[in-house]
Design a protein around this motif. Structure first.
Motif, PDB file in Angstrom:
ATOM      1  N   MET A  59     -18.812  21.593  -7.968  1.00 45.58           N
ATOM      2  CA  MET A  59     -19.069  21.874  -9.386  1.00 45.58           C
ATOM      3  C   MET A  59     -19.292  20.573 -10.155  1.00 45.58           C
ATOM      4  O   MET A  59     -20.219  20.457 -10.956  1.00 45.58           O
ATOM      5  CB  MET A  59     -17.889  22.659  -9.977  1.00 45.58           C
ATOM      6  N   THR A  61     -20.316  17.696  -8.974  1.00 44.36           N
ATOM      7  CA  THR A  61     -21.600  17.107  -8.574  1.00 44.36           C
ATOM      8  C   THR A  61     -22.771  17.827  -9.237  1.00 44.36           C
ATOM      9  O   THR A  61     -23.702  17.195  -9.736  1.00 44.36           O
ATOM     10  CB  THR A  61     -21.748  17.170  -7.035  1.00 44.36           C
ATOM     11  N   HIS A  62     -22.709  19.164  -9.249  1.00 45.24           N
ATOM     12  CA  HIS A  62     -23.811  19.930  -9.831  1.00 45.24           C
ATOM     13  C   HIS A  62     -23.902  19.714 -11.343  1.00 45.24           C
ATOM     14  O   HIS A  62     -25.006  19.645 -11.893  1.00 45.24           O
ATOM     15  CB  HIS A  62     -23.647  21.419  -9.520  1.00 45.24           C
ATOM     16  N   ARG A  65     -25.401  16.337 -11.853  1.00 46.44           N
ATOM     17  CA  ARG A  65     -26.822  16.362 -11.477  1.00 46.44           C
ATOM     18  C   ARG A  65     -27.668  17.029 -12.571  1.00 46.44           C
ATOM     19  O   ARG A  65     -28.784  16.614 -12.842  1.00 46.44           O
ATOM     20  CB  ARG A  65     -26.978  17.123 -10.162  1.00 46.44           C
ATOM     21  N   GLN A  68     -29.319  14.958 -15.277  1.00 48.87           N
ATOM     22  CA  GLN A  68     -30.340  13.958 -14.949  1.00 48.87           C
ATOM     23  C   GLN A  68     -31.726  14.369 -15.443  1.00 48.87           C
ATOM     24  O   GLN A  68     -32.073  15.550 -15.404  1.00 48.87           O
ATOM     25  CB  GLN A  68     -30.395  13.743 -13.437  1.00 48.87           C
ATOM     26  N   GLN A  70     -34.555  13.841 -14.005  1.00 46.39           N
ATOM     27  CA  GLN A  70     -35.352  14.423 -12.919  1.00 46.39           C
ATOM     28  C   GLN A  70     -35.021  15.901 -12.716  1.00 46.39           C
ATOM     29  O   GLN A  70     -35.886  16.698 -12.366  1.00 46.39           O
ATOM     30  CB  GLN A  70     -35.113  13.656 -11.613  1.00 46.39           C
ATOM     31  N   PHE A  71     -33.761  16.254 -12.934  1.00 49.96           N
ATOM     32  CA  PHE A  71     -33.355  17.651 -12.783  1.00 49.96           C
ATOM     33  C   PHE A  71     -34.038  18.505 -13.848  1.00 49.96           C
ATOM     34  O   PHE A  71     -34.571  19.577 -13.557  1.00 49.96           O
ATOM     35  CB  PHE A  71     -31.828  17.760 -12.904  1.00 49.96           C
ATOM     36  N   SER A  74     -37.677  19.099 -13.248  1.00 54.80           N
ATOM     37  CA  SER A  74     -38.034  19.710 -11.967  1.00 54.80           C
ATOM     38  C   SER A  74     -38.507  21.155 -12.151  1.00 54.80           C
ATOM     39  O   SER A  74     -39.092  21.734 -11.234  1.00 54.80           O
ATOM     40  CB  SER A  74     -36.862  19.649 -10.980  1.00 54.80           C
ATOM     41  N   CYS A  75     -38.225  21.745 -13.341  1.00 53.33           N
ATOM     42  CA  CYS A  75     -38.811  23.050 -13.663  1.00 53.33           C
ATOM     43  C   CYS A  75     -40.269  22.825 -14.038  1.00 53.33           C
ATOM     44  O   CYS A  75     -40.573  21.930 -14.835  1.00 53.33           O
ATOM     45  CB  CYS A  75     -38.093  23.680 -14.852  1.00 53.33           C
ATOM     46  N   LYS A 125     -24.467  24.503 -20.312  1.00 50.87           N
ATOM     47  CA  LYS A 125     -24.650  25.133 -18.999  1.00 50.87           C
ATOM     48  C   LYS A 125     -25.081  26.602 -19.167  1.00 50.87           C
ATOM     49  O   LYS A 125     -25.931  27.090 -18.426  1.00 50.87           O
ATOM     50  CB  LYS A 125     -23.357  25.075 -18.181  1.00 50.87           C
ATOM     51  N   LEU A 129     -28.535  28.285 -17.897  1.00 49.20           N
ATOM     52  CA  LEU A 129     -28.644  29.504 -17.068  1.00 49.20           C
ATOM     53  C   LEU A 129     -29.584  30.507 -17.721  1.00 49.20           C
ATOM     54  O   LEU A 129     -30.353  31.186 -17.038  1.00 49.20           O
ATOM     55  CB  LEU A 129     -27.259  30.113 -16.855  1.00 49.20           C
ATOM     56  N   ILE A 132     -33.036  29.384 -16.981  1.00 48.06           N
ATOM     57  CA  ILE A 132     -33.413  29.694 -15.591  1.00 48.06           C
ATOM     58  C   ILE A 132     -33.789  31.175 -15.496  1.00 48.06           C
ATOM     59  O   ILE A 132     -34.770  31.537 -14.844  1.00 48.06           O
ATOM     60  CB  ILE A 132     -32.261  29.346 -14.625  1.00 48.06           C
ATOM     61  N   TYR A 136     -37.524  32.552 -14.337  1.00 44.69           N
ATOM     62  CA  TYR A 136     -37.779  33.296 -13.105  1.00 44.69           C
ATOM     63  C   TYR A 136     -37.861  34.816 -13.283  1.00 44.69           C
ATOM     64  O   TYR A 136     -38.415  35.499 -12.442  1.00 44.69           O
ATOM     65  CB  TYR A 136     -36.712  32.964 -12.055  1.00 44.69           C
TER      66      TYR A 136
ATOM     67  N   LEU B  30     -26.432  21.343  -2.332  1.00 52.14           N
ATOM     68  CA  LEU B  30     -26.297  19.916  -2.629  1.00 52.14           C
ATOM     69  C   LEU B  30     -27.527  19.113  -2.198  1.00 52.14           C
ATOM     70  O   LEU B  30     -27.877  18.126  -2.838  1.00 52.14           O
ATOM     71  CB  LEU B  30     -25.047  19.349  -1.942  1.00 52.14           C
ATOM     72  N   PHE B  33     -32.654  19.743  -4.436  1.00 46.63           N
ATOM     73  CA  PHE B  33     -32.686  19.264  -5.824  1.00 46.63           C
ATOM     74  C   PHE B  33     -33.599  20.174  -6.639  1.00 46.63           C
ATOM     75  O   PHE B  33     -34.802  19.942  -6.743  1.00 46.63           O
ATOM     76  CB  PHE B  33     -33.193  17.817  -5.867  1.00 46.63           C
ATOM     77  N   HIS B  34     -33.011  21.227  -7.176  1.00 42.06           N
ATOM     78  CA  HIS B  34     -33.785  22.220  -7.913  1.00 42.06           C
ATOM     79  C   HIS B  34     -32.822  22.964  -8.845  1.00 42.06           C
ATOM     80  O   HIS B  34     -31.645  23.126  -8.497  1.00 42.06           O
ATOM     81  CB  HIS B  34     -34.437  23.190  -6.918  1.00 42.06           C
ATOM     82  N   PRO B  35     -33.296  23.407 -10.026  1.00 38.92           N
ATOM     83  CA  PRO B  35     -32.399  24.151 -10.909  1.00 38.92           C
ATOM     84  C   PRO B  35     -31.763  25.373 -10.251  1.00 38.92           C
ATOM     85  O   PRO B  35     -30.623  25.722 -10.557  1.00 38.92           O
ATOM     86  CB  PRO B  35     -33.315  24.576 -12.056  1.00 38.92           C
ATOM     87  N   LEU B  36     -32.473  26.003  -9.333  1.00 34.72           N
ATOM     88  CA  LEU B  36     -31.899  27.180  -8.676  1.00 34.72           C
ATOM     89  C   LEU B  36     -30.739  26.828  -7.749  1.00 34.72           C
ATOM     90  O   LEU B  36     -29.940  27.695  -7.399  1.00 34.72           O
ATOM     91  CB  LEU B  36     -32.974  27.916  -7.875  1.00 34.72           C
ATOM     92  N   PHE B  38     -28.200  25.125  -8.524  1.00 35.48           N
ATOM     93  CA  PHE B  38     -26.971  25.339  -9.295  1.00 35.48           C
ATOM     94  C   PHE B  38     -26.594  26.820  -9.288  1.00 35.48           C
ATOM     95  O   PHE B  38     -25.423  27.171  -9.140  1.00 35.48           O
ATOM     96  CB  PHE B  38     -27.148  24.835 -10.732  1.00 35.48           C
ATOM     97  N   VAL B  39     -27.593  27.669  -9.425  1.00 40.38           N
ATOM     98  CA  VAL B  39     -27.348  29.118  -9.402  1.00 40.38           C
ATOM     99  C   VAL B  39     -26.821  29.525  -8.024  1.00 40.38           C
ATOM    100  O   VAL B  39     -25.857  30.297  -7.909  1.00 40.38           O
ATOM    101  CB  VAL B  39     -28.645  29.892  -9.741  1.00 40.38           C
ATOM    102  N   PHE B  41     -25.209  27.690  -5.937  1.00 40.04           N
ATOM    103  CA  PHE B  41     -23.831  27.213  -5.791  1.00 40.04           C
ATOM    104  C   PHE B  41     -22.867  28.047  -6.638  1.00 40.04           C
ATOM    105  O   PHE B  41     -21.879  28.575  -6.116  1.00 40.04           O
ATOM    106  CB  PHE B  41     -23.749  25.729  -6.194  1.00 40.04           C
ATOM    107  N   PHE B  43     -23.037  30.936  -8.237  1.00 40.90           N
ATOM    108  CA  PHE B  43     -22.901  32.392  -8.136  1.00 40.90           C
ATOM    109  C   PHE B  43     -22.716  32.894  -6.702  1.00 40.90           C
ATOM    110  O   PHE B  43     -22.054  33.894  -6.488  1.00 40.90           O
ATOM    111  CB  PHE B  43     -24.105  33.088  -8.771  1.00 40.90           C
TER     112      PHE B  43
END
Lengths: 210, 75
Positions: A59, A61-62, A65, A68, A70-71, A74-75, A125, A129, A132, A136, B30, B33-36, B38-39, B41, B43
């Motif tokens: 948790m 680490t995420h 991340r 960042q 770059q994160f 990345s979308c 956060k 979500l 996201i 999607y 880990l 490297f993508h937003p998904l 996190f999802v 991990f 959920f």
């Protein structure tokens, strides 16, 4: 260096997870081992303590991340916003901040769009979500807007108290209005060029030296 | 082998399987490297690991041999 440190942390976490997997696999294959008292303790560590630590480490680490730059970009839908950080025009506020390291370049998005209130990171956060989900499941709005608009608090978090900001007579004259968000830093005509993604095709871009 | 021992062994295997599945997904999240990620991990992996821990703890609570005359209890 920062990236190397992050890589090291992830490497250590993956080693911890691998150790947990190996120990858990022992009890998957030979559950009868727990007949012995010593193995009961090992089972407790393998199936309770280590996995809980892996959740905490993962948790952490995420969350780091997700702060960042770059994160964020990345979308696919955020790609032009990432490009706008390299616009070679000092009137573009995000580009000016990013290129002159007024914000940490590897946390550029989060520095200006993060919520600095006490429950801010949690709200961020939840917002992430939701985005996201929109990305999607639904259709992202065009142009992308910030719910509730961009708050002056994001700017004042760094600029308030800074000499250059305080000594500016325009800022000094309207400081209360800025603090109360009655006058917007961005949309009241002063610093109104943020991510101008609609006109990126007509812009010159700065290239960072390696 | 007593029925209680069979029960806890089954619990341990289910718990181990859930924890291993969750931890493997955590590794995937880990290195991806993508937003998904996190999802994935937050959920899926966390749910599997937490369920595995819960099954293990439940096994400790419920699969216990009744207290003997000597006052000892063990599973």
């Amino acid at each position: 260096m920062e990236a190397a440190a992050r890589g090291l942390v992830i490497g250590i976490l993956i080693c911890q997870i691998a150790l947990s997997i190996v120990l858990a696999a022992v009890f998957l294959i030979r559950p009868s081992l727990t007949s012995a008292a010593g193995w009961k303790i090992v089972a407790f560590i393998a199936l309770c303590v280590l996995p809980a630590l892996c959740i905490v480490g993962g948790m952490n680490t995420h969350v780091q991340r997700s702060e960042q730059t770059q994160f964020c970009i990345s979308c696919h839908v955020m790609t032009p916003y990432g490009q706008s950080l390299y616009v070679d025009d000092p009137s573009h506020i995000p580009a000016q901040h990013f290129q002159n390291h007024r914000v940490p370049p590897d946390m550029a998005c989060y520095s200006c769009h993060g919520d600095y209130s006490i429950y801010g990171p949690l709200k961020d956060k939840v917002q992430g979500l939701k985005r996201i989900y929109i990305q999607y499941v639904s259709t992202p709005p065009n142009p992308i807007t910030i719910p509730g608009g961009f708050k002056n608090a994001q700017c004042l978090h760094c600029h308030l108290g800074a000499r250059g900001f305080e000594e500016n007579q325009v800022h000094a004259a309207m400081i209360d209005s800025l603090k109360s968000n009655q006058t917007s830093c961005l949309t009241s005509g002063c610093h109104d060029t943020a991510h101008d993604v609609a006109n990126l095709d007509h812009q010159k871009f700065w290239k960072a030296a390696q | 082998m007593k029925p209680g021992e069979i029960g806890i062994r089954r619990f341990l295997q289910v718990s181990s399987a859930l924890v291993i599945a969750g931890l493997l997904l955590e590794i995937v999240s880990l290195v991806w490297f993508h937003p998904l990620s996190f999802v994935l991990f937050a959920f899926v992996a966390v749910s599997l690991i937490a369920l595995g821990i819960l099954v293990y703890l439940v096994s400790l609570i419920f699969v216990v041999r009744p207290v003997t005359n000597h006052g000892n209890s063990r599973y």
